[in-house]
Write an enzyme that holds these catalytic residues in place. Structure first.
Site, PDB file in Angstrom:
ATOM      1  N   GLY A  12     -99.735 -89.605 -97.757  1.00  0.00           N
ATOM      2  CA  GLY A  12     -98.369 -89.101 -97.661  1.00  0.00           C
ATOM      3  C   GLY A  12     -97.363 -90.219 -97.866  1.00  0.00           C
ATOM      4  O   GLY A  12     -97.493 -91.293 -97.287  1.00  0.00           O
ATOM      5  N   THR A 141     -97.739 -95.931 -93.031  1.00  0.00           N
ATOM      6  CA  THR A 141     -98.001 -94.579 -92.533  1.00  0.00           C
ATOM      7  C   THR A 141     -96.950 -94.193 -91.514  1.00  0.00           C
ATOM      8  O   THR A 141     -96.659 -94.957 -90.592  1.00  0.00           O
ATOM      9  CB  THR A 141     -99.406 -94.420 -91.906  1.00  0.00           C
ATOM     10  OG1 THR A 141     -99.508 -93.110 -91.333  1.00  0.00           O
ATOM     11  CG2 THR A 141     -99.699 -95.447 -90.842  1.00  0.00           C
ATOM     12  N   ASP A 143     -97.377 -92.084 -89.364  1.00  0.00           N
ATOM     13  CA  ASP A 143     -98.073 -91.770 -88.113  1.00  0.00           C
ATOM     14  C   ASP A 143     -98.143 -92.953 -87.157  1.00  0.00           C
ATOM     15  O   ASP A 143     -98.454 -92.780 -85.975  1.00  0.00           O
ATOM     16  CB  ASP A 143     -99.487 -91.279 -88.403  1.00  0.00           C
ATOM     17  CG  ASP A 143     -99.506 -89.930 -89.090  1.00  0.00           C
ATOM     18  OD1 ASP A 143     -98.643 -89.097 -88.767  1.00  0.00           O
ATOM     19  OD2 ASP A 143    -100.360 -89.710 -89.963  1.00  0.00           O
ATOM     20  N   MET A 189     -94.492 -84.240 -87.457  1.00  0.00           N
ATOM     21  CA  MET A 189     -95.839 -84.623 -87.853  1.00  0.00           C
ATOM     22  C   MET A 189     -96.504 -85.469 -86.769  1.00  0.00           C
ATOM     23  O   MET A 189     -95.841 -86.024 -85.896  1.00  0.00           O
ATOM     24  CB  MET A 189     -95.808 -85.364 -89.184  1.00  0.00           C
ATOM     25  CG  MET A 189     -95.441 -84.476 -90.362  1.00  0.00           C
ATOM     26  SD  MET A 189     -95.387 -85.401 -91.920  1.00  0.00           S
ATOM     27  CE  MET A 189     -95.113 -84.065 -93.087  1.00  0.00           C
ATOM     28  N   GLY A 190     -97.824 -85.600 -86.880  1.00  0.00           N
ATOM     29  CA  GLY A 190     -98.607 -86.362 -85.914  1.00  0.00           C
ATOM     30  C   GLY A 190     -99.853 -85.592 -85.551  1.00  0.00           C
ATOM     31  O   GLY A 190     -99.820 -84.723 -84.682  1.00  0.00           O
ATOM     32  N   GLU A 246     -97.335 -81.715 -84.249  1.00  0.00           N
ATOM     33  CA  GLU A 246     -98.180 -80.701 -84.888  1.00  0.00           C
ATOM     34  C   GLU A 246     -99.629 -80.742 -84.397  1.00  0.00           C
ATOM     35  O   GLU A 246    -100.353 -79.749 -84.485  1.00  0.00           O
ATOM     36  CB  GLU A 246     -98.173 -80.895 -86.412  1.00  0.00           C
ATOM     37  CG  GLU A 246     -98.801 -82.217 -86.854  1.00  0.00           C
ATOM     38  CD  GLU A 246     -98.821 -82.413 -88.365  1.00  0.00           C
ATOM     39  OE1 GLU A 246     -98.403 -81.493 -89.097  1.00  0.00           O
ATOM     40  OE2 GLU A 246     -99.246 -83.499 -88.808  1.00  0.00           O
ATOM     41  N   TYR A 296     -91.570 -82.397 -94.696  1.00  0.00           N
ATOM     42  CA  TYR A 296     -91.325 -83.495 -95.642  1.00  0.00           C
ATOM     43  C   TYR A 296     -89.959 -84.145 -95.440  1.00  0.00           C
ATOM     44  O   TYR A 296     -89.752 -85.295 -95.846  1.00  0.00           O
ATOM     45  CB  TYR A 296     -91.421 -82.989 -97.080  1.00  0.00           C
ATOM     46  CG  TYR A 296     -92.835 -82.730 -97.578  1.00  0.00           C
ATOM     47  CD1 TYR A 296     -93.933 -82.831 -96.719  1.00  0.00           C
ATOM     48  CD2 TYR A 296     -93.063 -82.374 -98.890  1.00  0.00           C
ATOM     49  CE1 TYR A 296     -95.216 -82.583 -97.163  1.00  0.00           C
ATOM     50  CE2 TYR A 296     -94.349 -82.120 -99.353  1.00  0.00           C
ATOM     51  CZ  TYR A 296     -95.419 -82.224 -98.486  1.00  0.00           C
ATOM     52  OH  TYR A 296     -96.691 -81.980 -98.937  1.00  0.00           O
ATOM     53  N   LEU A 297     -89.008 -83.414 -94.852  1.00  0.00           N
ATOM     54  CA  LEU A 297     -87.660 -83.967 -94.673  1.00  0.00           C
ATOM     55  C   LEU A 297     -87.702 -85.259 -93.870  1.00  0.00           C
ATOM     56  O   LEU A 297     -86.959 -86.204 -94.149  1.00  0.00           O
ATOM     57  CB  LEU A 297     -86.761 -82.949 -93.975  1.00  0.00           C
ATOM     58  CG  LEU A 297     -86.555 -81.618 -94.711  1.00  0.00           C
ATOM     59  CD1 LEU A 297     -85.684 -80.693 -93.864  1.00  0.00           C
ATOM     60  CD2 LEU A 297     -85.926 -81.846 -96.077  1.00  0.00           C
ATOM     61  N   ARG A 299     -90.011 -87.574 -93.663  1.00  0.00           N
ATOM     62  CA  ARG A 299     -90.561 -88.750 -94.337  1.00  0.00           C
ATOM     63  C   ARG A 299     -89.846 -89.078 -95.649  1.00  0.00           C
ATOM     64  O   ARG A 299     -90.110 -90.125 -96.247  1.00  0.00           O
ATOM     65  CB  ARG A 299     -92.054 -88.562 -94.575  1.00  0.00           C
ATOM     66  CG  ARG A 299     -92.428 -87.588 -95.664  1.00  0.00           C
ATOM     67  CD  ARG A 299     -93.929 -87.369 -95.693  1.00  0.00           C
ATOM     68  NE  ARG A 299     -94.363 -86.772 -96.943  1.00  0.00           N
ATOM     69  CZ  ARG A 299     -95.555 -86.229 -97.134  1.00  0.00           C
ATOM     70  NH1 ARG A 299     -96.428 -86.213 -96.139  1.00  0.00           N
ATOM     71  NH2 ARG A 299     -95.889 -85.732 -98.302  1.00  0.00           N
TER      72      ARG A 299
END
Length: 419
Positions: A12, A141, A143, A189-190, A246, A296-297, A299
């Protein structure tokens, strides 16, 4: 004689991965007596396997410099994990074939944990096949789950986006809570590590500030405790805002939001946690709700990137080239924190054998005892990473991002390779 370099982006993308690309390419140009051209893989490692290379030497200095302000992957990224040498020898032989044809002696792979694994395998492959290659992993990343390094380039900007977004959403909900929405859920995310969700906690500086609840993958979801906390916040503050990762786990160990299927790295596809949680709130508490998914916003938001993140993203790209020129291989530039306040850091060398396939999760002492927020220790860690602004240039009211020519290098091997 100078040998050429191969650079590729993997996994990503982020708001600052192209900053690392600029760090690699600009630094390589300063070492022209050692490094010839920098070829970029179109769509990551797939570009090497299919011999779809981009000649970055045909891009102007101004265009490469403009990558510093441009989000996403300028050369295309991919989710593609090399198997072990013994399981798919043909892929490694193909890489050597392409590298030999284009006189590639330097390999820079810009990505996260799976990319570190790929870079380590290529380093080992080169040694096994007696091919001279310096393989360096460039960390990236959102993350923030790579070990050894203090933080991962890409994370600081996502952290800033999430903290700003939940603060602004909190003001919105508070202003309408008397007669409208009482609960707002932001899904971020995560998958296994809650760093991004934790960053939302930076917006909460005083009692009652948004977000009121953070849901981490590291803490098993307890529906009864969650509902009690939501109800308490609404009754105490008039509303409740939530940041949910998530990767939230059910007591069974499964993801609450697992949608079925796997991605190319073998990870479960996730999605729909925010509406799922909203449904629970509606069914059990009858509160009006709204939810949003940052997706996606979060990142792609280069317009609100952290200046610290931008500086570190460039530094690891630069250091990767310097390590390769010094004869290093199978290593990664790691960010080492030397002070919290003022935040100071430097770059050190981390062996890929200690990085690949190791996932750094949130320490338990970074999460409050009730499992719903961040501690002071976590705040001290996170706060420096979102500091500073580094706005892109604007034209006609919109960010001016660069699009490279991405001119292909002529193929020399004379054969096709399917992936």
């Amino acid at each position: 004689m100078p040998r050429n370099a191969f650079y590729a982006q993997s996994g990503g993308v982020t708001a600052v991965i192209n900053v690392s690309a600029a760090g690699v390419i600009e630094t390589a140009r300063r070492y022209s007596q050692t490094i010839g051209k920098v070829y970029a893989g179109r769509n990551g490692i797939i570009g090497a396997l299919t011999e779809d290379l981009i000649d970055t030497s045909l891009e102007s200095d101004a265009a490469i410099s403009a990558l510093r302000y441009t989000p996403s992957g300028a050369f295309g990224s991919c989710r593609y994990k090399l198997k072990g040498f013994d399981k798919n020898q043909a892929e490694y032989e193909r890489l050597i074939e392409v590298f030999k044809a284009h006189d590639i002696g330097y390999f820079f792979y810009n990505g996260g944990g799976d990319s570190a694994d790929t870079c380590l395998k290529i380093s080992q492959m080169a040694e096994r096949l007696n091919y001279p290659l310096q393989a360096i992993h460039v960390p990236k990343t959102i993350d923030n789950d790579l070990p050894i390094t203090d933080c991962c380039p890409g994370f600081g900007s996502v952290a800033k986006y999430v903290a700003v977004s939940i603060r602004e959403a909190g003001y919105d909900v508070a202003s309408m809570a008397k007669t409208s929405t009482k609960v707002f859920i932001l899904e971020v995310m995560g998958r296994h590590a809650g760093w991004i969700a934790a960053a939302g906690g930076l917006a909460s500086e005083n009692e009652g500030d948004s977000p009121h609840i953070i849901l981490f993958p590291e803490i098993t979801f307890d529906e009864a405790a969650f509902l009690a906390k939501v109800d308490h916040c609404v009754k105490t503050y008039g509303y409740c805002t939530i940041v949910a990762s998530e990767g939230l786990h059910a007591p069974s160990g499964e993801f609450l939001s697992e949608a079925g299927g796997k991605d190319a790295f073998g990870h479960a596809q996730l999605g729909g946690l925010a509406p799922l949680l909203a449904g629970i709130v509606k069914d059990k508490l009858q509160y009006k709700y709204h939810w949003a998914v940052a997706d996606y916003l979060q990142r792609a938001a280069r317009h609100i990137a952290s200046a610290t993140d931008v500086q570190q993203a460039y530094a690891v790209g630069q250091a990767a080239v310097e390590m390769a020129v010094a004869g290093k291989s199978g290593v990664m530039p790691a960010i080492i924190r030397t002070s919290d306040s003022p935040y100071t850091w430097n770059i050190a060398e981390a062996p890929l054998a200690s990085v690949a396939n190791v996932e750094k999760k949130m320490p338990r002492d970074f999460i409050t005892a009730d499992g719903f927020h961040i501690t002071a220790a976590c705040r001290r860690y996170l706060a420096p990473l979102i500091q500073g602004e580094d706005y892109p240039p604007y034209v006609n009211g919109l960010p001016a991002y660069v699009q490279l020519q991405n001119i292909a290098v002529p193929k020399l091997t004379g054969r096709e390779f399917k992936v």
